[in-house]
Enzyme design. Sequence first.
Site, mmCIF file in Angstrom:
data_model
loop_
_atom_site.group_PDB
_atom_site.id
_atom_site.type_symbol
_atom_site.label_atom_id
_atom_site.label_comp_id
_atom_site.label_asym_id
_atom_site.label_seq_id
_atom_site.Cartn_x
_atom_site.Cartn_y
_atom_site.Cartn_z
ATOM 1 N N SER A 193 22.139 -30.169 3.086
ATOM 2 C CA SER A 193 21.749 -30.772 1.808
ATOM 3 C C SER A 193 21.946 -29.836 0.620
ATOM 4 C CB SER A 193 20.291 -31.227 1.884
ATOM 5 O OG SER A 193 19.457 -30.124 2.184
ATOM 6 N N HIS B 261 25.441 -24.473 0.240
ATOM 7 C CA HIS B 261 25.713 -23.366 1.160
ATOM 8 C C HIS B 261 26.957 -23.652 2.012
ATOM 9 C CE1 HIS B 261 24.736 -19.931 3.714
ATOM 10 N NE2 HIS B 261 24.877 -20.719 4.769
ATOM 11 N N PHE C 252 42.722 -20.158 12.595
ATOM 12 C CA PHE C 252 41.510 -20.737 12.015
ATOM 13 C C PHE C 252 41.011 -21.874 12.895
ATOM 14 C CE2 PHE C 252 39.289 -23.701 9.177
ATOM 15 C CZ PHE C 252 38.382 -22.845 8.576
ATOM 16 N N ALA D 291 29.855 -18.196 10.806
ATOM 17 C CA ALA D 291 31.246 -18.315 10.361
ATOM 18 C C ALA D 291 31.583 -17.337 9.240
ATOM 19 C CB ALA D 291 31.528 -19.749 9.921
ATOM 20 N N PHE D 292 30.630 -17.045 8.383
ATOM 21 C CA PHE D 292 30.871 -16.143 7.261
ATOM 22 C C PHE D 292 31.253 -14.741 7.741
ATOM 23 C CE2 PHE D 292 29.721 -13.429 3.675
ATOM 24 C CZ PHE D 292 30.229 -14.145 2.599
ATOM 25 N N THR E 71 31.517 -23.279 13.754
ATOM 26 C CA THR E 71 31.212 -24.630 13.289
ATOM 27 C C THR E 71 30.288 -24.546 12.095
ATOM 28 O OG1 THR E 71 31.366 -25.468 15.561
ATOM 29 C CG2 THR E 71 30.254 -26.877 13.950
#
Length: 153
Positions: A85, A88, A113, A56-57, A80
């Site tokens: 945890s 990030h 988007f 996604a980045f 997606t």
Amino acid sequence: MAIITGNLVATELKFGIVCARFNDFINDKLLSGAIDTLVRHGASESDIDTAWVPGAFEIPLVAKKMAESGKYDAVICLGTVIRGSTTHYDYVCNEAAKGIGAVSLQTGVPVIFGVLTTENIEQAIERAGTKAGNKGSECALGAIEMVNVLKGL
């Protein structure tokens, strides 16, 4: 007073789709939903190009190149991001959203988007064609409508 609306006719429109490979078991369903919806609304499959990116980045850069190319009436961004945890998740979600939004404003091309940002895998699955519909399909409808709204301005 003028009321400007966009219809949902995609005939003779060209679409670029940027799809993230990471979490492809979800993104494949989003992509299928988007393509199916575009075709059902009159787009030809030959007028739909898909570019795959690592995650996604990386979506905003390719979306920008597509939007600047002049070949596409709209660009649909699909991916997606599922919370883990670490922090990030927050960085990826925020930067993808800001980048995709900036591309649309910088180019004047509708850039939609369609990056799911979910707390868990179950939520992502629900949004990829089960309980909560298919967000790829919804993004395709948004792309068609935005192109036609802009044509009416």
